[in-house]
Design a protein around this motif. Structure first.
Motif, PDB file in Angstrom:
ATOM      1  N   VAL A   1    -115.844 -25.881  59.021  1.00 12.69           N
ATOM      2  CA  VAL A   1    -115.599 -27.322  58.946  1.00 12.69           C
ATOM      3  C   VAL A   1    -115.018 -27.640  57.574  1.00 12.69           C
ATOM      4  O   VAL A   1    -115.557 -27.227  56.550  1.00 12.69           O
TER       5      VAL A   1
ATOM      6  N   ASP B   1    -114.639 -31.523  62.817  1.00 15.01           N
ATOM      7  CA  ASP B   1    -113.624 -30.640  62.224  1.00 15.01           C
ATOM      8  C   ASP B   1    -113.562 -30.814  60.712  1.00 15.01           C
ATOM      9  O   ASP B   1    -113.084 -29.926  60.001  1.00 15.01           O
TER      10      ASP B   1
ATOM     11  N   ARG C   1    -119.629 -22.241  62.533  1.00 12.42           N
ATOM     12  CA  ARG C   1    -118.357 -22.951  62.639  1.00 12.42           C
ATOM     13  C   ARG C   1    -117.747 -23.151  61.255  1.00 12.42           C
ATOM     14  O   ARG C   1    -118.452 -23.160  60.249  1.00 12.42           O
TER      15      ARG C   1
ATOM     16  N   THR D   1    -124.425 -22.756  61.985  1.00 10.17           N
ATOM     17  CA  THR D   1    -123.774 -23.041  63.263  1.00 10.17           C
ATOM     18  C   THR D   1    -122.680 -22.029  63.607  1.00 10.17           C
ATOM     19  O   THR D   1    -122.247 -21.954  64.765  1.00 10.17           O
TER      20      THR D   1
ATOM     21  N   CYS E   1    -122.780 -24.777  57.985  1.00  8.65           N
ATOM     22  CA  CYS E   1    -121.804 -24.046  58.799  1.00  8.65           C
ATOM     23  C   CYS E   1    -122.211 -22.587  58.997  1.00  8.65           C
ATOM     24  O   CYS E   1    -121.911 -21.986  60.040  1.00  8.65           O
TER      25      CYS E   1
ATOM     26  N   ARG F   1    -121.974 -28.987  63.138  1.00  2.09           N
ATOM     27  CA  ARG F   1    -122.153 -28.660  64.556  1.00  2.09           C
ATOM     28  C   ARG F   1    -121.016 -29.182  65.431  1.00  2.09           C
ATOM     29  O   ARG F   1    -120.604 -28.517  66.387  1.00  2.09           O
TER      30      ARG F   1
END
Length: 487
Positions: free
Chosen positions: A403, A374, A401, A399, A396, A371
């Motif tokens: 990472v 990086d 994203r 979310t 991920c 969330r």
């Protein structure tokens, strides 16, 4: 080509007398790892040729093998290995202690065996050797079906930790189909005395850049942790050290692995990181973690909240830091963190300061990484890392994203097998089993390490953070540079 055997293992030599077993074993293994029935005859009898001492010698051999296996020590059983019941007993013993059991078949020509025997100062009686030669073909044919983990011929071998079991094939893959992998140097000790720390750090930092490392990380503690050393060992404060390293270097990223969320006020931490980023030319990395070292908190008089409150503070800090590094100064109100003004000037030079979240908790920490962070930095063996990579990918997916996965490990790098053995012998603590110490610090050659790191890359690792146990000066960085150059 050298065959790799797993450490620890039980190695059973099988073949008639004078087939070359003792000579091969002495060339491949340390003397203390070899349990020889002939040598034990000399211990309990009048000499190696004292046949009347055989029963006692074998009883002692069995006892030694049992005790070494119980301690998890690689052991080579140097007898004829012609007795099926004994072979079965050794296989069962190996299984009991979760060791591989390897049989080595010495299938020498009968004429050669007889000639070697005649050349001995005390030859085995001709009738005894003839009986062994007659029995050998049946034994040889039976070995393949007896359940040994590996049946080999007397060829060159190396006993390596499980982490390197398939490293040879992986190293070949890296040469033929190379993939990228970033390397970071992890500094966890500061030996040599306070007067020499500054020049030593400069030498190591510049050496790390020259070797091809992408980053340098330090631990964020205030005294040495028990997993590494003693509480009174010299230990530098992390962010001050990173500021010094910024002045010594030009390219490497600089960060903590990781800052405990309980150690500093979050606003203060944001200011520290922003300052480092500005003074380093945009190279700061913010590592962040839950904090775990209760004794350290107690020693310095810091509150050490329960896990639930630390997780709440960690999530608030992960959300607040980017705001602190951004424009303006609007308030931040989290679950447990309240910042009336988030102004932080000068702002970092980087548009986005990378956050590395340390910890491999699959339900909470990796979810937070997916969330907010990086990269997520995890520990563990290859299978564990691969599992955590899969868990992170699933978080991920939720979310939306991307990472990265980072992995903290240790590597003791030698130029060749003899160099590795010398490093292990020099660095291992008094009384420590060399093989166990080698496994703990992942001791291997440059080629071994290339294979291991390729497997980590295949498992999903984007950055490997490496602690070098022999890093008292810049010399070990040269060997590590050969590994890095393969990626």
């Amino acid at each position: 080509m050298t065959l790799r055997l797993p450490s620890p293992c039980l190695v059973v030599l099988a073949g008639p007398a004078a087939a070359g077993k003792s000579t091969w074993a002495a060339a491949q293994f340390p003397a203390d790892a070899i349990v020889s029935s002939d040598r034990l005859r000399a211990v309990v009898g009048s000499g190696e040729d004292d046949i009347t001492a055989s029963a006692d010698a074998f009883a002692l051999l069995e006892e030694i093998v049992v005790r070494r296996a119980a301690r998890g020590l690689t052991t080579v059983i140097d007898t004829t290995g012609l007795d099926a019941a004994r072979r079965e007993g050794w296989r069962v013993l190996a299984r009991t202690h979760r060791m591989a059991c390897v049989a080595v078949a010495f299938d020498a020509p009968a004429a050669q065996v007889r000639a070697r025997n005649r050349a001995r100062p005390h030859p085995v009686p001709a009738a005894v050797l003839t009986a062994q030669l007659r029995a050998w073909p049946g034994v040889r044919d039976a070995l393949a079906g007896e359940g040994f983990d590996l049946l080999i011929e007397p060829e060159p071998v190396r006993v390596l930790a499980p982490a390197f079991a398939t490293a040879t094939d992986a190293a070949v893959r890296q040469r033929e189909r190379p993939v990228g992998l970033r390397f970071a140097l992890h500094l966890s000790t500061f030996p040599g005395g306070a007067a020499t720390l500054a020049p030593r750090l400069r030498e190591i930092a510049t050496g790390a850049e020259a070797a091809g490392f992408d980053a340098i990380y330090v631990m964020d503690h205030f005294r040495q942790i028990p997993q590494v050393g003693r509480a009174w060992d010299d230990f530098l404060e992390s962010w001050t050290t990173l500021a010094w390293l910024a002045a010594c270097t030009e390219r490497v990223r600089l960060g903590t692995l990781v800052t405990g969320v309980t150690y500093r006020n979050t606003g203060h931490l944001a200011k520290i990181v922003a300052t480092l980023d500005v003074l380093s030319g945009g190279r700061a990395v913010c590592g962040l973690g839950l904090g775990w070292f209760a004794a350290e908190h107690a020693a310095y008089g810091w509150e050490f909240p329960p896990v639930a409150r630390r997780y709440a503070l960690l999530e608030d800090a992960l959300a607040a830091l980017p705001q602190l590094w951004g424009p303006g100064g609007k308030p931040f109100h989290g679950t447990v963190l309240d910042l009336p003004d988030t102004a932080c000037y000068p702002r970092p030079l980087q548009e986005h300061v990378p956050i590395v979240l340390g910890g491999g908790g699959e339900r909470r920490t990796l979810r937070l990484a997916a969330r907010y962070a990086d990269a997520a930095n995890v520990l563990g063996d290859l299978a564990t890392v691969a599992r955590k990579a899969a868990v992170l990918r699933e978080h991920c997916r939720v979310t939306g994203r991307a990472v990265e996965l980072s992995h903290l490990t240790t590597a003791l790098v030698g130029s060749d097998p003899a160099g590795v053995d010398a490093l292990v012998e020099r660095l291992r603590p008094r009384g420590a089993d060399p093989a166990r110490f080698a496994a703990q610090c992942h001791a291997g050659t440059v080629e071994d390490q290339i294979g291991r790191f390729r497997e980590l890359a295949d498992a999903g690792v984007a950055e490997v953070v490496v602690r070098l146990p022999d890093l008292v000066d810049a010399e070990p960085l040269g060997r590590m540079a050969q590994v890095i150059s393969a990626f």
